[in-house]
Scaffold this motif. Structure first.
Motif, PDB file in Angstrom:
ATOM      1  N   ALA A   1     102.530 110.244 -45.190  1.00  0.00           N
ATOM      2  CA  ALA A   1     101.213 109.620 -45.053  1.00  0.00           C
ATOM      3  C   ALA A   1     101.286 108.141 -45.402  1.00  0.00           C
ATOM      4  CB  ALA A   1     100.202 110.330 -45.944  1.00  0.00           C
ATOM      5  N   PHE A   2     102.022 107.828 -46.452  1.00  0.00           N
ATOM      6  CA  PHE A   2     102.231 106.437 -46.865  1.00  0.00           C
ATOM      7  C   PHE A   2     103.476 105.947 -46.130  1.00  0.00           C
ATOM      8  CE2 PHE A   2     103.946 103.479 -50.305  1.00  0.00           C
ATOM      9  CZ  PHE A   2     103.102 102.432 -49.943  1.00  0.00           C
ATOM     10  N   ALA A   3     103.252 105.272 -44.999  1.00  0.00           N
ATOM     11  CA  ALA A   3     104.330 105.021 -44.038  1.00  0.00           C
ATOM     12  C   ALA A   3     104.935 103.626 -44.130  1.00  0.00           C
ATOM     13  CB  ALA A   3     103.807 105.248 -42.613  1.00  0.00           C
ATOM     14  N   THR A   4     104.530 102.838 -45.113  1.00  0.00           N
ATOM     15  CA  THR A   4     104.963 101.443 -45.175  1.00  0.00           C
ATOM     16  C   THR A   4     106.479 101.293 -45.156  1.00  0.00           C
ATOM     17  OG1 THR A   4     102.966 100.824 -46.375  1.00  0.00           O
ATOM     18  CG2 THR A   4     104.827  99.313 -46.511  1.00  0.00           C
ATOM     19  N   PHE A   5     107.176 102.142 -45.915  1.00  0.00           N
ATOM     20  CA  PHE A   5     108.635 102.036 -45.999  1.00  0.00           C
ATOM     21  C   PHE A   5     109.349 103.050 -45.093  1.00  0.00           C
ATOM     22  CE2 PHE A   5     107.179 100.341 -50.106  1.00  0.00           C
ATOM     23  CZ  PHE A   5     107.858  99.138 -50.120  1.00  0.00           C
ATOM     24  N   HIS A   6     108.574 103.749 -44.257  1.00  0.00           N
ATOM     25  CA  HIS A   6     109.137 104.851 -43.477  1.00  0.00           C
ATOM     26  C   HIS A   6     109.632 105.960 -44.415  1.00  0.00           C
ATOM     27  CE1 HIS A   6     108.400 103.282 -39.681  1.00  0.00           C
ATOM     28  NE2 HIS A   6     109.559 102.799 -39.332  1.00  0.00           N
ATOM     29  N   ASN A   7     110.274 106.944 -43.825  1.00  0.00           N
ATOM     30  CA  ASN A   7     110.898 108.020 -44.596  1.00  0.00           C
ATOM     31  C   ASN A   7     112.047 108.571 -43.784  1.00  0.00           C
ATOM     32  OD1 ASN A   7     109.755 108.960 -47.288  1.00  0.00           O
ATOM     33  ND2 ASN A   7     107.880 108.545 -46.143  1.00  0.00           N
TER      34      ASN A   7
ATOM     35  N   CYS B   1     117.353 111.055 -25.536  1.00  0.00           N
ATOM     36  CA  CYS B   1     117.535 112.274 -24.754  1.00  0.00           C
ATOM     37  C   CYS B   1     116.167 112.903 -24.556  1.00  0.00           C
ATOM     38  CB  CYS B   1     118.485 113.239 -25.472  1.00  0.00           C
ATOM     39  SG  CYS B   1     117.892 113.714 -27.124  1.00  0.00           S
ATOM     40  N   ASP B   2     116.098 113.915 -23.701  1.00  0.00           N
ATOM     41  CA  ASP B   2     114.863 114.676 -23.595  1.00  0.00           C
ATOM     42  C   ASP B   2     114.652 115.421 -24.909  1.00  0.00           C
ATOM     43  OD1 ASP B   2     114.702 113.823 -20.990  1.00  0.00           O
ATOM     44  OD2 ASP B   2     115.461 115.675 -20.113  1.00  0.00           O
ATOM     45  N   VAL B   3     113.462 115.325 -25.466  1.00  0.00           N
ATOM     46  CA  VAL B   3     113.220 115.929 -26.774  1.00  0.00           C
ATOM     47  C   VAL B   3     111.767 116.390 -26.861  1.00  0.00           C
ATOM     48  CG1 VAL B   3     112.714 113.657 -27.785  1.00  0.00           C
ATOM     49  CG2 VAL B   3     113.319 115.554 -29.279  1.00  0.00           C
ATOM     50  N   GLU B   4     111.554 117.505 -27.545  1.00  0.00           N
ATOM     51  CA  GLU B   4     110.197 118.011 -27.738  1.00  0.00           C
ATOM     52  C   GLU B   4     109.736 117.681 -29.154  1.00  0.00           C
ATOM     53  OE1 GLU B   4     107.908 122.280 -27.932  1.00  0.00           O
ATOM     54  OE2 GLU B   4     109.372 121.970 -26.312  1.00  0.00           O
ATOM     55  N   ILE B   5     108.582 117.034 -29.252  1.00  0.00           N
ATOM     56  CA  ILE B   5     107.989 116.664 -30.538  1.00  0.00           C
ATOM     57  C   ILE B   5     106.562 117.200 -30.578  1.00  0.00           C
ATOM     58  CG2 ILE B   5     107.276 114.778 -32.047  1.00  0.00           C
ATOM     59  CD1 ILE B   5     110.249 114.855 -31.841  1.00  0.00           C
ATOM     60  N   SER B   6     106.284 118.051 -31.547  1.00  0.00           N
ATOM     61  CA  SER B   6     104.936 118.620 -31.720  1.00  0.00           C
ATOM     62  C   SER B   6     104.401 119.205 -30.414  1.00  0.00           C
ATOM     63  CB  SER B   6     103.976 117.552 -32.259  1.00  0.00           C
ATOM     64  OG  SER B   6     104.336 117.163 -33.551  1.00  0.00           O
ATOM     65  N   GLY B   7     105.269 119.863 -29.661  1.00  0.00           N
ATOM     66  CA  GLY B   7     104.844 120.510 -28.425  1.00  0.00           C
ATOM     67  C   GLY B   7     104.793 119.600 -27.218  1.00  0.00           C
ATOM     68  N   VAL B   8     105.124 118.334 -27.391  1.00  0.00           N
ATOM     69  CA  VAL B   8     105.116 117.378 -26.279  1.00  0.00           C
ATOM     70  C   VAL B   8     106.556 117.109 -25.860  1.00  0.00           C
ATOM     71  CG1 VAL B   8     104.506 115.046 -25.527  1.00  0.00           C
ATOM     72  CG2 VAL B   8     102.996 116.301 -27.084  1.00  0.00           C
TER      73      VAL B   8
ATOM     74  N   THR C   1     102.665 115.243 -38.584  1.00  0.00           N
ATOM     75  CA  THR C   1     103.685 116.163 -38.079  1.00  0.00           C
ATOM     76  C   THR C   1     104.582 115.471 -37.057  1.00  0.00           C
ATOM     77  OG1 THR C   1     102.207 118.047 -38.412  1.00  0.00           O
ATOM     78  CG2 THR C   1     104.074 118.364 -36.943  1.00  0.00           C
ATOM     79  N   ALA C   2     103.984 114.760 -36.112  1.00  0.00           N
ATOM     80  CA  ALA C   2     104.773 114.046 -35.106  1.00  0.00           C
ATOM     81  C   ALA C   2     105.596 112.950 -35.759  1.00  0.00           C
ATOM     82  CB  ALA C   2     103.849 113.458 -34.040  1.00  0.00           C
TER      83      ALA C   2
ATOM     84  N   LEU D   1     110.945 110.796 -37.445  1.00  0.00           N
ATOM     85  CA  LEU D   1     111.695 110.106 -38.494  1.00  0.00           C
ATOM     86  C   LEU D   1     112.709 110.993 -39.213  1.00  0.00           C
ATOM     87  CD1 LEU D   1     108.978 107.906 -40.243  1.00  0.00           C
ATOM     88  CD2 LEU D   1     110.870 107.127 -38.843  1.00  0.00           C
ATOM     89  N   GLN D   2     112.471 112.294 -39.230  1.00  0.00           N
ATOM     90  CA  GLN D   2     113.305 113.157 -40.066  1.00  0.00           C
ATOM     91  C   GLN D   2     114.043 114.222 -39.254  1.00  0.00           C
ATOM     92  OE1 GLN D   2     113.681 113.160 -43.696  1.00  0.00           O
ATOM     93  NE2 GLN D   2     115.370 114.460 -43.062  1.00  0.00           N
ATOM     94  N   THR D   3     113.333 115.221 -38.779  1.00  0.00           N
ATOM     95  CA  THR D   3     114.005 116.386 -38.216  1.00  0.00           C
ATOM     96  C   THR D   3     114.721 116.101 -36.898  1.00  0.00           C
ATOM     97  OG1 THR D   3     111.933 117.087 -37.170  1.00  0.00           O
ATOM     98  CG2 THR D   3     112.426 117.979 -39.350  1.00  0.00           C
ATOM     99  N   LYS D   4     114.215 115.133 -36.119  1.00  0.00           N
ATOM    100  CA  LYS D   4     114.848 114.814 -34.841  1.00  0.00           C
ATOM    101  C   LYS D   4     115.165 113.327 -34.740  1.00  0.00           C
ATOM    102  CE  LYS D   4     112.671 118.784 -32.671  1.00  0.00           C
ATOM    103  NZ  LYS D   4     111.775 119.315 -31.607  1.00  0.00           N
TER     104      LYS D   4
END
Length: 517
Positions: free
Chosen positions: A454-460, A401-408, A116-117, A122-125
């Motif tokens: 989950a398969f992060a080799t090439f990022h997304n 910038c200040d950003v919230e990721i997975s509640g952090v 999720t983080a 990589l995607q939503t933020k």
């Protein structure tokens, strides 16, 4: 008659002396003040902020072997491969979104620890994170100041131009030349084995072949490292991408200190010269293509990167084109060659996998790219190589910038290390056998293992590896050619890991016994 004036002058001397002493005293007090202020700042940064003030202090932070000044840097630099250490730390708190690592001066680095983080970064933020200037300064001299360091609208515009060239349908134009290069690689390896049954070193030829393919896609030119020594790029890339411990120190000196060209160190000067020579070789091709373009000549046979960049008026000047081409060639060369080494090492040690792959290849009618691309076990095998032996260790980024990721809540300027090699081996995602090499796992993915992240080799996401399609094509075609031509065996002990290294390089040189299949 002059005595009264002299007396007056002499009477001023104590006043002058007193003023001088007072001035010196003030200077000393000022120096002392700044020293105390700096000391208090250091005490605050080292002993107060990270433990009692930092908004990230609640995140899990490894404490074992922690140094009061260097943090975990001694442990990180002494481990064979940093992602393995991150994975061990992750096991103690597998479900928290981030790990917090304290490094030199107790500076904080966050490691995304859940899918999720990872997805949010990589995607939503994605726009909230950029590559750090430190990583740019430390790496750009070697690998080029290219697309990885662009961000915002600049990144989107430039990537839009290049994406069209790396689409799978455009890759087909490269198939004949990649196949020819794979065949040339087989001939070069066969020629090395003068005595049947003797083990031969395969690594050098693999690296040369990959570099040649990089030249074909980047500049539309076969540099032919496998056939001659005319191009100096292989020697230069080998020297710059596989430095010794001393070489790492010299590289840090070159990339971080000003006036590096004037440093009285021969090794440093040689390093600077090699980097300049690599750019000079590429610059010649860029200038030649620019002149051809200005004359109205176009080269579209291989849809190479250089042609697209020359035609994209206003996005790049020639020096930026040089940096981008260098970046494509170095990164693609290093990661793809490392992956091929681990793939062949696995095949040589796992006869069951090699035989199964050879059967699938022999069942093909023509070994055309369409058949190769559809080969199911080859696809699973290659994915598993890239999962278990992920060539990329970590990607440093900084919160813009200040950003919230997975509640952090992550404050601006916080450093993050995306670690695809750690995500690829998390037991919470891939199961208790995550470290085992099992190509068939790709036919039974469950839960989070089925996520694209989950398969992060090439990022997304927007920053997925732009050369992914080309890399997979090259790996598949070379492996098919080698497996159909040779049976591979090795008597070597399991390969160790070169350290320190940004990519997963074997410490030993791979040697194989090659016999006709």
């Amino acid at each position: 008659m002059d005595h009264p004036q002299l007396a007056t002058t002499n009477g001023d001397l104590p006043t002058t002396i007193i003023a001088t002493v007072a001035s010196t005293h003030n200077i000393l007090l000022l120096v002392l003040f700044f020293f105390l202020a700096y000391l208090l700042k250091c005490i605050y940064a080292l002993f107060i902020y990270p433990y009692h003030v930092s908004p990230l202090r609640h995140l899990p932070t490894p404490k074992e072997n922690h140094h009061w000044l260097l943090g975990q840097m001694i442990t990180l630099l002494s481990t064979p491969w940093m992602p393995y250490l991150y994975r061990e730390w992750s096991r103690e708190c597998p479900d928290v979104p981030f790990l917090r690592i304290l490094k030199i001066g107790q500076s904080e680095t966050l490691i995304p620890n859940t899918i999720t983080a990872y997805r949010e970064v990589l995607q939503t933020k994605n726009d909230c994170f950029i590559k750090s200037e430190e990583s740019r300064n430390g790496a750009a001299m070697v690998i080029g100041d290219g697309l990885p360091w662009a961000h915002g609208d600049d990144h989107r515009q430039r990537r839009a131009v290049l994406n069209k060239l790396f689409a799978p349908q455009r890759m087909k134009a490269c198939v004949p030349k990649i196949k020819a290069k794979a065949e040339q690689l087989c001939r070069a390896l066969a020629a090395k084995q003068s005595v049947p049954g003797d083990a031969v070193t395969v690594e050098t030829e693999l690296w040369k072949a990959v570099l040649d393919v990089g030249g074909i896609k980047s500049m539309g030119v076969d540099l032919d490292h496998l056939g001659s020594d005319a191009s100096p790029l292989h020697e230069i890339f080998s020297a710059t991408m596989r430095p010794s411990i001393r070489g790492h120190i010299e590289r840090w000196t070159v990339t971080h200190l000003p006036f590096k060209q004037y440093l009285p160190l021969e090794a440093v000067s040689e390093f600077v010269r090699k980097c300049a020579t690599a750019r000079s070789v590429i610059r010649e091709h860029v200038q030649a293509r620019r002149r051809a373009f200005n004359r109205g000549e176009k080269t579209r046979d291989d849809a190479d990167v250089l042609q697209a960049m020359v035609e994209a008026t206003g996005l790049w000047d020639d020096e930026q084109v040089v940096e981008y081409i260098l970046n494509f060639m170095v990164l693609g060369h290093d990661t793809t060659a490392c992956t091929l080494v681990w793939a062949l090492d696995t095949l040589a040690r796992r006869k069951d996998i090699q035989d199964r792959l050879r059967k699938e290849i022999n069942d093909m009618e023509e070994q055309s790219w369409a058949e190769i691309d559809r080969a199911h076990f080859l696809e699973n095998f290659l994915r598993e190589v890239l999962r278990v032996h992920c060539p990329v260790g970590w990607i440093p980024m900084v919160a813009a910038c200040d950003v919230e990721i997975s509640g952090v809540l992550i404050p601006k300027k916080t450093t993050l290390n995306l670690c695809p090699a750690m995500m690829n081996l998390k037991p919470e995602i891939w199961g208790p056998d995550a470290e085992e090499f099992d190509p068939d796992r790709w036919d039974r993915l469950e839960g989070e293992a089925g996520s694209a992240y989950a398969f992060a080799t090439f990022h997304n996401g927007p920053r997925v590896c732009i050369g992914k399609a080309l890399t997979l094509m090259e790996l598949k075609m070379v492996i098919v050619e080698l497996v159909s031509r040779f049976k591979m065996e090795t008597d070597m002990e399991p390969l160790g890991l070169e350290t320190p290294s940004f990519t997963l390089k074997p410490k030993q040189t791979l040697k194989l016994r090659l016999t006709d299949a």
